[in-house]
Design a protein around this motif. Sequence first.
Motif, mmCIF file in Angstrom:
data_model
loop_
_atom_site.group_PDB
_atom_site.id
_atom_site.type_symbol
_atom_site.label_atom_id
_atom_site.label_comp_id
_atom_site.label_asym_id
_atom_site.label_seq_id
_atom_site.Cartn_x
_atom_site.Cartn_y
_atom_site.Cartn_z
ATOM 1 N N ALA A 95 0.864 -1.171 0.000
ATOM 2 C CA ALA A 95 0.000 0.000 0.000
ATOM 3 C C ALA A 95 0.899 1.218 0.000
ATOM 4 C CB ALA A 95 -0.907 -0.006 1.229
ATOM 5 N N LYS A 96 0.513 2.248 -0.763
ATOM 6 C CA LYS A 96 1.341 3.457 -0.813
ATOM 7 C C LYS A 96 0.625 4.593 -0.106
ATOM 8 C CE LYS A 96 4.091 2.435 -4.832
ATOM 9 N NZ LYS A 96 4.207 2.566 -6.272
ATOM 10 N N PHE A 97 1.343 5.246 0.772
ATOM 11 C CA PHE A 97 0.781 6.348 1.543
ATOM 12 C C PHE A 97 1.582 7.619 1.275
ATOM 13 C CE2 PHE A 97 -0.236 2.539 3.922
ATOM 14 C CZ PHE A 97 -1.555 2.731 4.301
ATOM 15 N N ASP A 98 0.883 8.779 1.348
ATOM 16 C CA ASP A 98 1.601 10.055 1.261
ATOM 17 C C ASP A 98 2.369 10.311 2.539
ATOM 18 O OD1 ASP A 98 0.760 10.660 -1.248
ATOM 19 O OD2 ASP A 98 -1.087 11.631 -0.573
ATOM 20 N N ASN A 99 1.800 9.862 3.633
ATOM 21 C CA ASN A 99 2.433 10.137 4.923
ATOM 22 C C ASN A 99 2.094 8.989 5.859
ATOM 23 O OD1 ASN A 99 3.369 11.087 7.337
ATOM 24 N ND2 ASN A 99 2.586 13.163 7.023
ATOM 25 N N ILE A 100 3.119 8.369 6.417
ATOM 26 C CA ILE A 100 2.839 7.231 7.286
ATOM 27 C C ILE A 100 2.941 7.590 8.763
ATOM 28 C CG2 ILE A 100 3.509 5.455 5.626
ATOM 29 C CD1 ILE A 100 6.186 5.303 7.211
ATOM 30 N N GLY A 101 3.248 8.866 9.058
ATOM 31 C CA GLY A 101 3.314 9.260 10.465
ATOM 32 C C GLY A 101 4.356 8.456 11.216
ATOM 33 N N GLY A 102 3.955 7.867 12.321
ATOM 34 C CA GLY A 102 4.907 7.132 13.167
ATOM 35 C C GLY A 102 4.842 5.630 12.981
ATOM 36 N N LEU A 103 4.340 5.194 11.819
ATOM 37 C CA LEU A 103 4.226 3.757 11.570
ATOM 38 C C LEU A 103 5.621 3.117 11.534
ATOM 39 C CD1 LEU A 103 1.689 1.990 10.890
ATOM 40 C CD2 LEU A 103 2.545 1.952 8.568
ATOM 41 N N LYS A 104 5.732 1.929 12.111
ATOM 42 C CA LYS A 104 7.029 1.256 12.160
ATOM 43 C C LYS A 104 6.900 -0.162 11.618
ATOM 44 C CE LYS A 104 8.038 2.225 16.664
ATOM 45 N NZ LYS A 104 7.349 3.377 17.138
ATOM 46 N N VAL A 105 8.044 -0.747 11.266
ATOM 47 C CA VAL A 105 8.056 -2.169 10.931
ATOM 48 C C VAL A 105 7.591 -2.936 12.163
ATOM 49 C CG1 VAL A 105 9.555 -4.101 10.319
ATOM 50 C CG2 VAL A 105 9.895 -1.891 9.251
ATOM 51 N N ARG A 106 6.760 -3.939 11.970
ATOM 52 C CA ARG A 106 6.147 -4.752 13.026
ATOM 53 C C ARG A 106 4.909 -4.100 13.626
ATOM 54 N NH1 ARG A 106 8.030 -6.425 17.503
ATOM 55 N NH2 ARG A 106 9.775 -5.051 17.849
ATOM 56 N N SER A 107 4.502 -2.920 13.136
ATOM 57 C CA SER A 107 3.233 -2.370 13.600
ATOM 58 C C SER A 107 2.111 -3.309 13.159
ATOM 59 C CB SER A 107 3.005 -0.993 12.985
ATOM 60 O OG SER A 107 3.926 -0.074 13.486
ATOM 61 N N PRO A 108 1.068 -3.447 13.970
ATOM 62 C CA PRO A 108 0.012 -4.397 13.614
ATOM 63 C C PRO A 108 -0.870 -3.925 12.457
ATOM 64 C CG PRO A 108 -0.456 -3.330 15.710
ATOM 65 C CD PRO A 108 0.895 -2.855 15.291
ATOM 66 N N VAL A 109 -1.391 -4.894 11.716
ATOM 67 C CA VAL A 109 -2.403 -4.630 10.692
ATOM 68 C C VAL A 109 -3.699 -5.230 11.199
ATOM 69 C CG1 VAL A 109 -3.116 -5.052 8.323
ATOM 70 C CG2 VAL A 109 -0.701 -4.710 8.848
ATOM 71 N N LYS A 110 -4.740 -4.403 11.306
ATOM 72 C CA LYS A 110 -5.971 -4.890 11.907
ATOM 73 C C LYS A 110 -7.123 -4.776 10.930
ATOM 74 C CE LYS A 110 -4.663 -3.641 16.594
ATOM 75 N NZ LYS A 110 -5.026 -2.875 17.781
ATOM 76 N N MET A 111 -8.066 -5.669 11.107
ATOM 77 C CA MET A 111 -9.297 -5.593 10.336
ATOM 78 C C MET A 111 -10.420 -5.763 11.349
ATOM 79 S SD MET A 111 -9.582 -7.400 6.702
ATOM 80 C CE MET A 111 -10.571 -6.705 5.418
ATOM 81 N N ALA A 112 -11.319 -4.817 11.394
ATOM 82 C CA ALA A 112 -12.388 -4.820 12.392
ATOM 83 C C ALA A 112 -11.812 -4.916 13.805
ATOM 84 C CB ALA A 112 -13.383 -5.967 12.147
ATOM 85 N N GLY A 113 -10.608 -4.357 13.988
ATOM 86 C CA GLY A 113 -9.999 -4.348 15.315
ATOM 87 C C GLY A 113 -9.222 -5.593 15.663
ATOM 88 N N VAL A 114 -9.286 -6.619 14.780
ATOM 89 C CA VAL A 114 -8.581 -7.861 15.068
ATOM 90 C C VAL A 114 -7.264 -7.870 14.302
ATOM 91 C CG1 VAL A 114 -8.695 -10.373 14.940
ATOM 92 C CG2 VAL A 114 -10.771 -9.045 15.314
ATOM 93 N N LYS A 115 -6.201 -8.266 14.950
ATOM 94 C CA LYS A 115 -4.900 -8.276 14.280
ATOM 95 C C LYS A 115 -4.841 -9.407 13.257
ATOM 96 C CE LYS A 115 0.007 -8.360 14.907
ATOM 97 N NZ LYS A 115 1.146 -8.868 15.599
ATOM 98 N N ILE A 116 -4.599 -9.061 11.990
ATOM 99 C CA ILE A 116 -4.532 -10.098 10.958
ATOM 100 C C ILE A 116 -3.158 -10.169 10.319
ATOM 101 C CG2 ILE A 116 -6.992 -9.959 10.409
ATOM 102 C CD1 ILE A 116 -6.062 -8.434 7.850
#
Lengths: 263, 157
Positions: B45-66
């Motif tokens: 996914a390409k973002f203009d700005n990722i803020g403070g996102l880091k490697v190993r940050s969780p990816v969630k769907m409906a609040g559940v980590k997937i």
Amino acid sequence: MTAAFLGMLQRLGRWGLSALERLGRGTVFFVYVIGGFPEILRRGRLIVAQIYAVGALSLVIIVVSGIFVGMVLGLQGYNTLVDFGASESLGELVALSLVRELGPVVTALLYAGRAGSALTAEIGLMKTTEQLSAMEMMAVDPLHRVIAPRLLAGIISMPLLAAIFSILGVYGGHFVGVTLLGVDDGAYWSQMQATVDWYDDILNGVIKSFVFGIVVTWIALFEGYDTAPTSEGISRATTRTVVNSSLAVLGLDFVLTALMFNK
Amino acid sequence: MTESRTLEIVVGGFIFAGLLALLMLSMKVSNLTDIGGTDGYEIKAKFDNIGGLKVRSPVKMAGVKIGQVSAIDFDPTSYRAEVTLKIDRRYDKIPTDTSAKIFTAGLLGEQYISLEAGGDDHYLKPGGEITLVSNAVVLEQVIGQFLYNKAAGNDKK
């Protein structure tokens, strides 16, 4: 005036030369003792007896201080974090401080006081009462027969002691934070697991305690082996062991931290 | 004989306790159990700005980590951040028109990527890209915009 200055320079030079000479002798001693490892590994019984003396007997102080350090971390951390409404991060704070720093460092300092001083006194007395020379007379190499198993036992024991210290500290912090102060149990563990990395934190902590184990045991054994053969000499050597190995641990800790955790 | 036996038992107990402590540090305190889920597939996914996102940050769907963020790169042609998401093998039915947003857990918490499923019948394949993205909310920008709007509103009156 010039003579006084030259005299000062001479004293400084003498001190520097003798310090370097001791370092050199210590290194030769270390390398020679390492050379005895293959021989001593075949005689496991000797190592087991030494692990008992330096590791198992240090367990009590490690267990007690681990639990209490964890409990203090939990209490202090909670009081600070609650001001920012971030008391859920308590698990992260407790685990990271223990695994990265307090576990290896405090264990090494306690080990220097508990086992290091005992090793120096034991070896020093062996030398003073000429037991080591007697062994040489019987064509038994004291460096391989007496020193090598102790060094190996120290190297094996230290990471185990540090791990026990850390895990008990985590549970001590859990007891104060979750049971007494009401931090959420799930948040305590999940925040911890989300931030503590196996490679970056746990493994580097183990490497640290491994290095400290080598250095503290080495200093203790060398001070004992190098002691002046008098009762006063043994007392001075024991003091030097505790002081030097504590300073070495703290200094090395800074270097290792700078190497490992520079992001 | 018995003395050396007790000694060996004590040493055995000590080594066992030490190894157990190491095992517990690995399993209970660190994220080693997470690493176990390495069999997953990657989408980008390409973002203009990722803020403070880091490697190993969780990816969630409906609040559940997937899944989790496995890499962050800068794309020098589009001047955007290219984020690689590693999604757990179990969740292989993510529609192609899924949108990705960067959220913050709490006001000061860690940032994570939230996926919202679209309605497409086609599913994202390994290596696929999420095109519907919204960027990280940068607190300074929000405050700046708020102040600007406030001032503009006052002028109209």
